[in-house]
Design a protein around this motif. Structure first.
Motif, PDB file in Angstrom:
ATOM      1  N   VAL A 174     -13.982   3.193 -19.975  1.00  0.00           N
ATOM      2  CA  VAL A 174     -13.174   3.630 -18.847  1.00  0.00           C
ATOM      3  C   VAL A 174     -14.052   3.657 -17.608  1.00  0.00           C
ATOM      4  N   ILE A 175     -13.607   2.952 -16.585  1.00  0.00           N
ATOM      5  CA  ILE A 175     -14.387   2.914 -15.347  1.00  0.00           C
ATOM      6  C   ILE A 175     -13.591   3.571 -14.238  1.00  0.00           C
ATOM      7  N   GLY A 176     -14.199   4.535 -13.566  1.00  0.00           N
ATOM      8  CA  GLY A 176     -13.501   5.211 -12.477  1.00  0.00           C
ATOM      9  C   GLY A 176     -14.397   6.271 -11.891  1.00  0.00           C
ATOM     10  N   PRO A 177     -14.035   6.791 -10.736  1.00  0.00           N
ATOM     11  CA  PRO A 177     -14.870   7.821 -10.109  1.00  0.00           C
ATOM     12  C   PRO A 177     -15.044   9.002 -11.065  1.00  0.00           C
ATOM     13  N   GLY A 178     -16.263   9.452 -11.208  1.00  0.00           N
ATOM     14  CA  GLY A 178     -16.529  10.619 -12.060  1.00  0.00           C
ATOM     15  C   GLY A 178     -16.688  10.285 -13.526  1.00  0.00           C
ATOM     16  N   MET A 179     -16.448   9.047 -13.923  1.00  0.00           N
ATOM     17  CA  MET A 179     -16.603   8.676 -15.335  1.00  0.00           C
ATOM     18  C   MET A 179     -18.055   8.247 -15.556  1.00  0.00           C
ATOM     19  N   PRO A 180     -18.533   8.419 -16.794  1.00  0.00           N
ATOM     20  CA  PRO A 180     -19.958   8.105 -17.020  1.00  0.00           C
ATOM     21  C   PRO A 180     -20.277   6.603 -16.976  1.00  0.00           C
ATOM     22  N   ALA A 181     -19.284   5.756 -17.205  1.00  0.00           N
ATOM     23  CA  ALA A 181     -19.594   4.318 -17.302  1.00  0.00           C
ATOM     24  C   ALA A 181     -19.965   3.730 -15.946  1.00  0.00           C
ATOM     25  N   ARG A 182     -21.122   3.099 -15.871  1.00  0.00           N
ATOM     26  CA  ARG A 182     -21.569   2.398 -14.662  1.00  0.00           C
ATOM     27  C   ARG A 182     -21.837   0.963 -15.053  1.00  0.00           C
ATOM     28  N   ILE A 183     -21.574   0.083 -14.129  1.00  0.00           N
ATOM     29  CA  ILE A 183     -21.874  -1.321 -14.388  1.00  0.00           C
ATOM     30  C   ILE A 183     -22.648  -1.868 -13.215  1.00  0.00           C
ATOM     31  N   ASN A 184     -23.783  -2.453 -13.501  1.00  0.00           N
ATOM     32  CA  ASN A 184     -24.585  -3.040 -12.431  1.00  0.00           C
ATOM     33  C   ASN A 184     -24.299  -4.537 -12.365  1.00  0.00           C
ATOM     34  N   PRO A 185     -23.564  -4.944 -11.333  1.00  0.00           N
ATOM     35  CA  PRO A 185     -23.260  -6.377 -11.261  1.00  0.00           C
ATOM     36  C   PRO A 185     -24.508  -7.210 -11.016  1.00  0.00           C
ATOM     37  N   LEU A 186     -25.619  -6.555 -10.620  1.00  0.00           N
ATOM     38  CA  LEU A 186     -26.864  -7.292 -10.417  1.00  0.00           C
ATOM     39  C   LEU A 186     -27.762  -7.211 -11.660  1.00  0.00           C
ATOM     40  N   ALA A 187     -27.145  -6.952 -12.812  1.00  0.00           N
ATOM     41  CA  ALA A 187     -27.928  -6.954 -14.056  1.00  0.00           C
ATOM     42  C   ALA A 187     -28.339  -8.391 -14.351  1.00  0.00           C
ATOM     43  N   PHE A 188     -29.453  -8.539 -15.069  1.00  0.00           N
ATOM     44  CA  PHE A 188     -29.918  -9.894 -15.359  1.00  0.00           C
ATOM     45  C   PHE A 188     -29.042 -10.588 -16.390  1.00  0.00           C
ATOM     46  N   GLY A 189     -28.555  -9.788 -17.330  1.00  0.00           N
ATOM     47  CA  GLY A 189     -27.833 -10.431 -18.427  1.00  0.00           C
ATOM     48  C   GLY A 189     -28.816 -11.006 -19.426  1.00  0.00           C
ATOM     49  N   PRO A 190     -28.313 -11.726 -20.413  1.00  0.00           N
ATOM     50  CA  PRO A 190     -29.186 -12.190 -21.507  1.00  0.00           C
ATOM     51  C   PRO A 190     -30.202 -13.253 -21.088  1.00  0.00           C
ATOM     52  N   LEU A 191     -30.064 -13.800 -19.874  1.00  0.00           N
ATOM     53  CA  LEU A 191     -31.008 -14.848 -19.466  1.00  0.00           C
ATOM     54  C   LEU A 191     -32.431 -14.324 -19.310  1.00  0.00           C
ATOM     55  N   ILE A 192     -32.567 -12.995 -19.198  1.00  0.00           N
ATOM     56  CA  ILE A 192     -33.897 -12.422 -18.987  1.00  0.00           C
ATOM     57  C   ILE A 192     -34.691 -12.343 -20.299  1.00  0.00           C
ATOM     58  N   GLN A 193     -33.972 -12.501 -21.425  1.00  0.00           N
ATOM     59  CA  GLN A 193     -34.635 -12.348 -22.722  1.00  0.00           C
ATOM     60  C   GLN A 193     -35.800 -13.338 -22.855  1.00  0.00           C
ATOM     61  N   GLY A 194     -36.947 -12.800 -23.244  1.00  0.00           N
ATOM     62  CA  GLY A 194     -38.130 -13.643 -23.463  1.00  0.00           C
ATOM     63  C   GLY A 194     -38.661 -14.284 -22.197  1.00  0.00           C
ATOM     64  N   TRP A 195     -38.479 -13.614 -21.057  1.00  0.00           N
ATOM     65  CA  TRP A 195     -38.895 -14.182 -19.772  1.00  0.00           C
ATOM     66  C   TRP A 195     -40.400 -14.467 -19.737  1.00  0.00           C
ATOM     67  N   ASP A 196     -41.189 -13.535 -20.353  1.00  0.00           N
ATOM     68  CA  ASP A 196     -42.653 -13.682 -20.308  1.00  0.00           C
ATOM     69  C   ASP A 196     -43.101 -14.990 -20.943  1.00  0.00           C
TER      70      ASP A 196
END
Ligand SMILES: Nc1ncnc2c1ncn2[C@@H]1O[C@H](COP(=O)(O)OP(=O)(O)O)[C@@H](O)[C@H]1O
Ligand SMILES: [Mg+2]
Length: 511
Positions: A174-196
């Motif tokens: 559930v996404i809405g004001p005051g709800m705990p769920a946050r979503i960062n649209p600037l998240a890397f996503g799975p492409l960051i896996q094994g970046w090193d």
């Protein structure tokens, strides 16, 4: 006296008699044998029928018009009868009313076959509210689960997929004001896996995908805001500033091996307090120059941080999505009071995030990504439409990955057009968007809207009449356009499904 002698006596002698006297007999013509007539199997009946009691006799003849044409021309007169059937694979949706058989929907299966004129598996569903768009969508997702497809509801503005999700044992986010769920649209996503461990070339190509997605998002978010009736401009200069800011914040610009995740407020703060290197990188003379030139961009970003959606998409993601679950849904009804624009912006953020999350989907991870009420996003303006467009284009997959079925539900095609003035770039993009979905489900519509559909899709008068007439008379009826072919389909719901798709709770007590 025989007969010949008697005739001769009457008429005199003829050549035959003369020759006979000299011993020459002329051959005589044999009398033909009359063949017995075979009995007629069919009897001619008069136009009014045989004149007998109980024989179907009518005193007046029925006016029957006769047309003669080649099989080439016949489909013009009966356009729906000539449609070849579809293979019985995929979700069994209901009844194909013209053949009387079952209608099956199998978008990816169709793409793989040469005899179905479909080159992408995307679906656009249009219909007046209450005509059964969402119910058909839910039934499709549910029935495709038997074939290994999972469903991802990328924004559910009415919380109507919650019942379906819970029936499958999944609790929606559930996404809405005051709800705990946050979503960062600037998240890397799975492409960051094994970046090193990536080689410089691999890292560059992945970074191009990640930064490209972010840039599309920020452009969509900034460009959807207005000054009066004009959208905030987002040109190459803004592109460069945002890109430099993001590279600075993640550490990519400094060649860091470990990239830091960033957020929209961090970007805003950086642009508000630009570092000397950023100012130089963006080729501004002084900090004052930078601030003056980027005022509109910064203020538009600030709106996202301090505006009605504050606290939703401006921090690190707090939800952990289980991608192995049969369905995942993000409920957005709590955003409803914030207005359509807020919901639209939320959908833009979610879409970008969702796209990032699917960037490394394993081959064979089949998924249906549903965007119900997507018109709210499309109405935000050209940049939002472009970001939607980018999501749809990914559906065929890229480098062997991805390949989701994108299922967008909207009210009417002019939702796409309202993104801009007639003939504007936005309207053209929106129109082209329709071609990114080879499958269109057209539920009932009012006459005016059906006309728009006709102009955009070239349906013809028969299809238009079906949409305004037949499809309006019952829920779940729709004209399915599969490539160039059209099917008249009635979705049939199981009683259990009818319970899961029931959306009339609010008015049910009136019955
Ligand atoms: N094919 C169908 N058969 C029976 N009932 C249906 C069918 N399709 C939809 N309904 C019912 O009609 C109502 C409205 O449908 P819904 O899908 O919410 O419409 P929309 O999304 O177009 O606004 C729901 O209660 C649903 O259960
Ligand atoms: Mg609906």
């Amino acid at each position: 006296m025989n007969r010949r002698a008697a005739r001769t006596a009457r008429r005199g002698r003829d050549v035959t008699a003369l020759l006979a006297d000299f011993g020459h007999d002329l051959p005589t013509v044999p009398t033909p044998v009359k063949a017995a007539r075979e009995p007629k199997p069919f009897h001619h009946a008069p136009r009014g029928g045989p004149r007998r009691v109980d024989a179907g006799w009518a005193p007046a003849t029925a006016p029957v018009a006769t047309y003669r044409m080649t099989s080439d021309q016949a489909p013009v007169w009966w356009p729906f009868i000539a449609t070849p059937g579809l293979p019985p694979t995929g979700a069994q949706m209901g009844i194909d009313m013209l053949s009387g058989g079952s209608f099956y929907c199998d978008p990816l299966g169709w793409v793989l076959r040469d005899d179905v004129p479909v080159t992408n598996p995307n679906i656009f569903s249009f219909g007046k509210p209450g005509t059964g768009k969402s119910a058909t969508t839910k039934a499709f997702c549910l029935r495709m689960m038997d074939f290994g497809y999972r469903t991802f509801i990328l924004g559910d503005p009415k919380d109507e997929y919650e019942r379906l999700a819970r029936a499958l044992g999944v609790e929606p986010f559930v996404i809405g004001p005051g709800m705990p769920a946050r979503i960062n649209p600037l998240a890397f996503g799975p492409l960051i896996q094994g970046w090193d461990g990536l080689s410089p070339e691999q890292a560059t190509s992945r970074a191009a995908i990640i930064f490209g997605r972010w840039l599309t998002l920020v452009r969509g978010l900034v460009g959807s805001q207005r000054i009066g009736t004009v959208h905030v401009p987002f040109g190459p200069t803004e592109d460069r500033v945002v890109m430099a800011g993001l590279q600075d914040l993640t550490g990519y610009g400094q060649g860091a091996t470990h990239l830091r995740e960033t957020t929209i407020p961090q970007l805003w703060h950086l642009l508000d307090n630009p570092s000397p290197s950023l100012i130089e990188q963006c080729r501004y003379a002084t900090a004052r120059h930078f601030l003056d030139e980027t005022r509109l961009l910064r203020d538009a970003l600030g709106q996202l941080v301090n505006g009605p959606l504050a606290g939703l998409f401006d921090d690190y993601t707090t939800i952990e999505v289980d991608w192995a679950a049969p369905i995942q849904s993000l409920s957005l009804s709590r955003l409803e009071p914030l207005g359509d624009d807020a919901v639209g912006i939320a959908l833009t953020c979610l879409n970008s995030w969702g796209r990032g999350m699917r960037e490394m989907a394993e081959p064979g991870d089949l998924r249906i990504v549903v965007r119900d009420e997507s018109w709210k996003q499309l109405r935000l303006g050209p940049e939002a439409v472009k970001s939607f467009d980018a999501d749809l284009r990914l559906s065929r997959g890229c480098a062997g990955m991805g390949g989701d079925i994108q299922f967008a539900v909207a009210h009417k095609p002019s939702d796409l057009l309202s993104a801009g003035d007639v003939g504007s770039q936005a309207a053209t993009i929106a129109k082209d968007l329709l071609h990114l979905a080879d499958i269109k489900i057209l539920h009932g519509q009012r006459a005016g809207v059906a006309e728009d559909l006709d102009t955009m899709l070239g349906l013809g008068p028969m299809a238009r009449d079906l949409i305004t007439g037949w499809a309006m008379q019952s829920k779940g009826r729709a004209l399915w356009c599969v490539g160039e072919q059209t099917y008249k389909v009635q979705t049939v719901l199981h009683p259990l499904e009818r319970e899961l798709t029931f959306t009339n709770e609010a008015i049910a007590t009136a019955a």
